[in-house]
Motif scaffolding. Structure first.
Motif, mmCIF file in Angstrom:
data_model
loop_
_atom_site.group_PDB
_atom_site.id
_atom_site.type_symbol
_atom_site.label_atom_id
_atom_site.label_comp_id
_atom_site.label_asym_id
_atom_site.label_seq_id
_atom_site.Cartn_x
_atom_site.Cartn_y
_atom_site.Cartn_z
ATOM 1 N N TYR A 30 49.529 -26.327 22.081
ATOM 2 C CA TYR A 30 48.334 -25.477 22.221
ATOM 3 C C TYR A 30 47.556 -25.511 20.905
ATOM 4 C CZ TYR A 30 49.413 -23.457 26.781
ATOM 5 O OH TYR A 30 49.623 -23.276 28.135
ATOM 6 N N HIS A 31 46.771 -26.551 20.712
ATOM 7 C CA HIS A 31 46.025 -26.722 19.463
ATOM 8 C C HIS A 31 44.701 -25.948 19.524
ATOM 9 C CE1 HIS A 31 43.509 -29.766 21.552
ATOM 10 N NE2 HIS A 31 44.639 -30.073 22.167
ATOM 11 N N LYS A 32 43.903 -26.060 18.474
ATOM 12 C CA LYS A 32 42.716 -25.206 18.343
ATOM 13 C C LYS A 32 41.565 -25.604 19.244
ATOM 14 C CE LYS A 32 43.906 -23.812 13.651
ATOM 15 N NZ LYS A 32 43.513 -23.783 12.223
ATOM 16 N N ALA A 33 41.634 -26.789 19.868
ATOM 17 C CA ALA A 33 40.546 -27.212 20.744
ATOM 18 C C ALA A 33 40.871 -27.035 22.226
ATOM 19 C CB ALA A 33 40.202 -28.674 20.470
ATOM 20 N N VAL A 34 42.030 -26.470 22.553
ATOM 21 C CA VAL A 34 42.432 -26.348 23.952
ATOM 22 C C VAL A 34 41.389 -25.569 24.747
ATOM 23 C CG1 VAL A 34 44.104 -25.285 25.509
ATOM 24 C CG2 VAL A 34 44.896 -26.568 23.537
ATOM 25 N N GLY A 35 40.951 -26.171 25.826
ATOM 26 C CA GLY A 35 40.007 -25.523 26.721
ATOM 27 C C GLY A 35 38.571 -25.502 26.241
ATOM 28 N N LYS A 36 38.298 -26.083 25.061
ATOM 29 C CA LYS A 36 36.941 -26.062 24.521
ATOM 30 C C LYS A 36 36.081 -27.146 25.190
ATOM 31 C CE LYS A 36 38.290 -22.890 21.654
ATOM 32 N NZ LYS A 36 38.052 -21.474 21.982
ATOM 33 N N LYS A 37 34.767 -26.923 25.165
ATOM 34 C CA LYS A 37 33.824 -27.835 25.802
ATOM 35 C C LYS A 37 33.744 -29.159 25.037
ATOM 36 C CE LYS A 37 28.962 -28.352 27.082
ATOM 37 N NZ LYS A 37 27.602 -27.770 27.032
ATOM 38 N N VAL A 38 33.728 -30.255 25.792
ATOM 39 C CA VAL A 38 33.605 -31.594 25.211
ATOM 40 C C VAL A 38 32.310 -32.225 25.725
ATOM 41 C CG1 VAL A 38 34.652 -33.875 25.000
ATOM 42 C CG2 VAL A 38 36.117 -31.845 25.130
ATOM 43 N N TYR B 236 30.239 -35.759 25.904
ATOM 44 C CA TYR B 236 30.478 -37.197 25.798
ATOM 45 C C TYR B 236 29.184 -37.890 25.394
ATOM 46 C CZ TYR B 236 34.964 -36.371 28.066
ATOM 47 O OH TYR B 236 36.244 -35.938 28.353
ATOM 48 N N LEU B 237 29.160 -38.431 24.180
ATOM 49 C CA LEU B 237 27.994 -39.185 23.722
ATOM 50 C C LEU B 237 28.046 -40.622 24.228
ATOM 51 C CD1 LEU B 237 27.749 -37.823 20.078
ATOM 52 C CD2 LEU B 237 26.690 -36.942 22.170
ATOM 53 N N GLY C 218 38.520 -35.356 34.065
ATOM 54 C CA GLY C 218 37.098 -35.022 33.986
ATOM 55 C C GLY C 218 36.730 -34.415 32.657
ATOM 56 N N ALA C 219 35.791 -33.461 32.680
ATOM 57 C CA ALA C 219 35.215 -32.911 31.453
ATOM 58 C C ALA C 219 36.237 -32.227 30.558
ATOM 59 C CB ALA C 219 34.103 -31.919 31.808
ATOM 60 N N ASN C 220 37.346 -31.728 31.140
ATOM 61 C CA ASN C 220 38.353 -31.018 30.344
ATOM 62 C C ASN C 220 39.484 -31.917 29.859
ATOM 63 O OD1 ASN C 220 37.022 -28.548 30.776
ATOM 64 N ND2 ASN C 220 38.023 -28.313 32.770
ATOM 65 N N GLN D 295 41.342 -41.167 30.021
ATOM 66 C CA GLN D 295 39.950 -41.599 30.141
ATOM 67 C C GLN D 295 39.814 -42.902 29.374
ATOM 68 O OE1 GLN D 295 37.760 -38.135 28.743
ATOM 69 N NE2 GLN D 295 37.490 -37.398 30.833
ATOM 70 N N ALA D 296 38.928 -43.792 29.869
ATOM 71 C CA ALA D 296 38.884 -45.129 29.283
ATOM 72 C C ALA D 296 37.457 -45.647 29.183
ATOM 73 C CB ALA D 296 39.734 -46.079 30.125
#
Length: 773
Positions: free
Chosen positions: A621-629, A631-632, A643-645, A663-664
Motif C-alpha cells: 500500500y504505497h503512497k500512490a494507491v488509488g490515485k489518478k493516473v 496517460y501522456l 484500465g485507468a487504475n 499495460q503495454a
C-alpha cells in the motif's frame, strides 16, 4: 509345558496364514489409472511368490508376461517361470477370447489363480499393466525390496478403451532426444494404456531421420548453429557456412529398434514428415526443391513467416517426397503417415513460374487450392501403398483429400468440419492437449510456450464435441497430447511437461465418461505420484502449487485475496507478515482482506507440517494507491490491464503477460503523470516491468522520474539507464529510482522503450505498477 508351547506356535502359524488370505481390501486400496470400465472387488487376495507361474500359449502372451516377470526379477530376484500346463494353484493364466474387442481384457483374481482374457496382444498387455498397478507401488523400484508382501485383491475387471487413438506426440526436431528417451517414453505410454507415439521427425530446425537416397538431409539438415543460450525467437539467422554443432538424428537401425520395441508394448509409432512447410532443414540440404532454389541455413530458433517451402510446381519435388516416404514406410508399419501440412506461407508460390504453371494446368484458382493439390497428390501416393494420410487441420483448406484423416489442433473446428464431411479425425486442440503450455503459475514454472493448461483442464477434455451428430462422433478416432519442444531442451524437462498431464489424458481417452470425476480422480493421481517416484520420472508437482486470485475495491482500496490449488481437499494454511508458518499458520477458509501493506506466506500442509513450495507475496500500500493516473502516451488496446487504475491498484502482474494486470506499449515509450492530490514526501519511485524476449517484450532502457507541485513545471528527480541485453529467460523486475526526499503533488514517470527488436519488429514495453514511496 513343552507340548503347550508347540501347540501355541502351531495355532499362531495357522492363524497368521489364515489372516493373510482374509486380508480385507477396500475400494480405497484400488488406485488404477485409467479407471476400468467395470470393476467388482471381492473378499480375499492373491499373493505372488517365487513359485508363481505364467500359463501361456503363444509368443505374444510370453511378451506380455515379461513386463511383470522383469519387475519381480528386479524387486525380489525371482525368475518366474512360463509354462503351458496349469499347475493346481498359484499361477497367472492367459486365455484367448475372440469374443472380446481388440485391446479389451477381462481380469479375474482369486486366492489361487489370476486369469486374463483377451483377443489380442494389447488386451493381454493391458491386463498385465492393471495387475502391476494393483501391486504395491514398490513394484516400480529399480532395486531389491525387502519385507513386503506382493499381494493384490481378489477382483473382477471387464475393461476396454473408449477411443482407438490414445496418443502422445514428441517433437524431436526443435530439440533432439536420444533413442533411449524415446524407448522410456514408450514404456510409460503402455503403463497408462496409451497406444500411439507420434514422432515429429521434421521441422525447420532439424531433420531427424536417415534417408539413404538423400544423405544430405542428415549431413546438413540435422545440424544447426548452437544458440541455446538465447531466447528461441531472439536467435540470429546463421550465415552460410557457419559451423553447425547442435542436433542429431536417428539412423534407420535406430528407427527399426524403436518400432520393434514399441510393438512389444502395444504402441503404434506414427512418423511425421512435414510438407509443404516447416521444411527449412530439408531446403538447406536440397535447395533445388524450393521455389527460389537459393541456399539457406538451418534456423537455430524461431522462424516466421515460413516462406522457404517445397515448390508445388516441380515434379522433382514430388519425386523427392515419394522417395523419402517410401523409405519411411519401409521403416514404419503404421497405417497412418503424418504429413503435417500446417502454417505454410505461400508467398513464393504466388510468384514462382513453376507454381503458376501448375495452377494454370490444373485449373486452380489460388494458392490455397494449390496446397490442396499438393496434399491430394501425396495422399494418392500414400494410399497406393496401403496407408492413410493424416495431417494438421490446415489440410482442409482448398479441399480435403478423399482418404485423408485430420488432426484438429486449432481448437475443434477442423475436427467438426472433417467429421461432417465423413472423414476420420483425431482431436488435439491447443486449449487442452498442448503440453508445451504452462501447467502452474508462470512465476513458479520453467519457461514454456505461453498458454495455461493445468492437469485439471486436461481432465475436462473430451474428443467428442457436444454439437457433433451421432454419425460425426463415429469418426472421432480419439485424442492426442502434443509436446512441442521449442522451450524443452532436455529429457528431464520433457518428462516434467508430459507428466502428470498424460495421466489425466489417459483416463479421458480410455474410461467411460459417465464414471469419471475430477474429485474422484485426484486421490488416484496422488497415489500414482508414488509410482512415478519409484520409476524416476521427473513429473511436475504444479497441481500442489498455491496461486492467488486477487480483487481490489476501487472505492475503498481493500484487497481480497483467495488461495487455491488444483486439489479441492488441500489443507492450505497461511500467515501474515513475520509470523511463523511452522507453528502459527492459520487454516485458509475464506478470502483474506487486506487494508495495509501485508505479506502473505502460505503452503499446503500435511500432518500439520508445511510441504512443498511456500508461496509468498507482498501487497504494498504505497503512497500512490488509488490515485489518478493521466496517460501522456496511451497503452495498446491489446494490453489494457485494469484500465485507468492499473498503475496504482497494488495488484502486480505475473510472468504470464496475458494475466490482465499488464499495460503495454509497442514501439513507443510510456509516459504517465500520477496526481497525489496533496504535497507528499517521497524519495523513491519503482516501475514494475517484465522481460520476455521471445514474443518481443523488453525491459525499458531508461526510467526517468520528474516531480511537480503544479502539474505543469516538472523537475527531474532521478534517472536510471539500462543497456539492452539478450536474455533467454522470462523475468520480472522493479526499476527503482532513488532520490533526495522531497515533497511533490505530481509524479511524472517516463519509461523508454527499445522500440525495435534485434530482428526489426516492434518491441513491447510492459508495466504493471508504479510504486511511490
Amino acid at each position: 509345558m513343552k507340548f503347550t508351547y508347540k501347540y501355541i506356535v502351531l495355532i499362531l502359524v495357522i492363524t497368521i496364514f489364515s489372516c493373510k488370505k482374509d486380508r480385507v481390501f477396500t475400494m480405497e486400496d484400488i488406485q488404477l489409472i485409467p479407471k476400468p470400465a467395470e470393476l467388482n472387488l471381492e473378499k480375499g487376495s492373491f499373493e505372488f511368490d517365487k513359485n508363481t507361474k505364467f500359463v501361456i500359449n503363444n509368443d505374444e502372451q510370453i511378451q506380455a508376461s515379461e513386463i511383470l516377470a522383469s519387475k519381480f526379477k528386479t524387486v525380489a530376484n525371482w525368475d518366474l517361470e512360463a509354462v503351458k500346463e496349469a499347475p493346481s494353484s498359484n499361477y497367472i493364466q492367459f486365455i484367448l477370447n475372440n469374443n472380446l474387442e481388440k485391446e479389451a481384457y477381462k481380469l479375474n483374481v482369486n486366492n489361487d489363480v489370476i486369469k486374463i482374457e483377451a483377443s489380442n496382444f494389447s488386451g493381454f498387455l493391458y491386463g498385465v499393466e492393471t495387475i502391476r498397478q494393483l501391486l504395491p507401488a514398490e513394484i516400480e523400484s529399480d532395486t531389491t525390496v525387502d519385507n513386503i508382501t506382493w499381494e493384490i485383491p481378489n477382483i473382477t475387471i471387464t475393461d476396454a478403451p473408449r477411443f482407438k487413438w490414445r496418443g502422445l506426440m514428441l517433437d524431436v526436431s526443435r530439440h533432439f532426444f536420444e533413442k533411449e528417451y524415446v524407448l522410456k517414453t514408450i514404456d510409460r505410454l503402455a503403463y497408462l494404456k496409451m497406444n500411439t507415439l507420434h514422432l515429429h521427425l521434421v521441422d525447420d530446425q532439424g531433420w531427424r531421420i536417415e534417408i539413404k537416397k538423400y544423405p544430405k538431409l542428415t549431413e546438413v539438415g540435422a545440424w544447426r548453429v548452437d544458440q541455446e543460450n538465447k531466447p528461441w525467437d531472439g536467435r540470429y539467422t546463421p550465415k552460410l557456412g557457419e559451423k553447425a554443432t547442435y542436433g542429431g538424428f536417428y539412423t534407420q537401425e535406430d528407427i527399426k529398434e524403436i518400432v520393434a520395441y514399441a510393438k512389444r508394448r502395444g504402441i503404434n509409432v506414427v512418423p511425421e514428415i512435414e510438407m509443404p512447410a516447416h521444411v527449412t532443414s530439408a531446403i538447406a540440404a536440397y535447395p533445388e526443391f524450393s521455389c527460389l532454389e537459393k541456399p539457406v541455413t538451418v534456423p537455430s530458433g524461431g522462424l516466421w513467416p515460413i516462406t522457404d517451402i517445397y515448390c508445388a510446381g516441380k515434379d522433382s519435388t514430388f519425386e523427392f517426397l515419394q522417395d523419402v516416404l517410401t523409405e519411411v514406410m519401409d521403416l514404419f508399419p503404421s497405417k497412418y503417415i503424418h504429413v503435417g501440412g500446417d502454417e505454410a506461407t505461400k508467398t513464393n508460390w504466388k510468384t514462382c513460374k513453376d507454381c503458376q504453371k501448375r495452377m494454370k494446368t490444373e485449373g486452380l484458382h489460388d494458392v490455397e487450392e494449390l496446397q490442396s493439390y499438393f496434399i491430394k497428390r501425396m495422399e494418392r501416393f500414400i494410399s497406393s501403398k496401403g496407408r492413410v494420410l493424416i495431417g494438421w487441420d490446415e489440410i482442409l483448406e482448398g479441399g480435403l483429400a478423399p482418404g485423408a484423416t485430420v488432426m484438429s489442433w486449432r481448437g475443434v473446428k477442423g475436427g467438426l468440419e472433417a467429421s461432417e464431411q465423413g472423414h476420420d479425425v483425431v482431436m488435439s486442440p491447443g486449449t487442452h492437449c498442448y503440453f508445451d503450455h504452462y501447467q502452474g503459475p508462470m512465476d513458479t514454472e520453467p519457461l514454456a510456450w505461453g498458454g495455461f493448461t493445468p492437469i485439471s483442464k486436461v481432465y475436462k477434455f473430451d474428443p467428442v464435441v457436444e454439437t457433433m451428430t451421432e454419425e460425426q462422433a463415429k469418426h472421432v478416432l480419439g485424442g492426442q497430447a502434443n509436446v512441442w519442444a521449442e522451450h524443452i531442451p532436455t529429457t528431464s524437462q520433457s518428462e516434467y511437461m508430459i507428466f502428470p498431464r498424460l495421466t489425466a489424458l489417459s483416463e479421458v481417452l480410455w474410461s467411460p465418461k459417465k464414471d469419471r470425476s475430477w474429485n474422484e480422480f485426484t486421490p488416484r493421481l496422488k497415489e500414482m505420484f508414488k509410482r512415478y517416484d519409484f520409476q524416476g520420472i521427473n513429473y511436475a508437482k504444479s497441481a500442489y502449487t498455491i496461486s492467488t486470485e486477487t480483487q481490489v475495491n476501487d472505492t475503498t482500496n481493500v484487497i481480497s485475496v483467495s488461495l487455491k490449488n488444483e486439489f479441492s481437499d488441500s489443507d492450505i494454511r497461511y500467515v501474515l507478515n513475520n509470523a511463523s508458518l511452522d507453528n502459527e499458520a492459520i487454516p485458509y477458509k475464506e478470502p483474506i482482506e487486506l487494508k495495509e501493506t501485508t505479506t502473505i506466506k502460505t503452503s499446503v500442509f500435511k500432518d500439520d507440517k508445511p510441504i512443498g513450495r511456500v508461496f509468498e507475496k507482498t501487497f504494498n500500500y504505497h503512497k500512490a494507491v488509488g490515485k489518478k493516473v493521466t496517460y501522456l502516451s496511451k497503452y495498446s488496446n491489446s494490453y489494457k490491464g485494469a484500465g485507468a487504475n492499473n498503475m496504482t491498484n497494488i495488484i502486480r502482474g505475473s510472468k504470464n503477460f496475458h494475466d490482465g494486470q499488464w499495460q503495454a506499449w509497442i514501439g513507443n515509450d510510456m509516459e504517465v503523470v500520477i496526481d497525489l492530490e496533496i504535497p507528499t514526501e517521497i524519495s523513491k519511485v519503482s516501475v514494475g516491468s517484465t522481460d520476455n524476449q521471445g514474443p518481443g517484450i523488453y525491459y525499458p532502457t531508461k526510467v526517468e522520474v520528474l516531480l511537480s507541485n503544479d502539474g505543469k513545471n516538472f523537475k527531474r528527480a532521478g534517472v536510471i539507464n539500462r543497456a539492452l541485453k539478450v536474455n533467454p529467460n522470462i523475468e520480472l523486475k522493479d526499476f527503482i529510482v532513488n532520490f533526495k526526499s522531497q515533497k511533490a503533488t505530481f509524479v511524472k514517470v517516463i519509461a523508454k522503450s527499445v522500440k525495435k527488436t534485434p530482428n526489426g519488429g516492434g518491441a513491447w514495453l510492459f508495466v504493471d505498477e508504479i510504486v511511490v514511496e
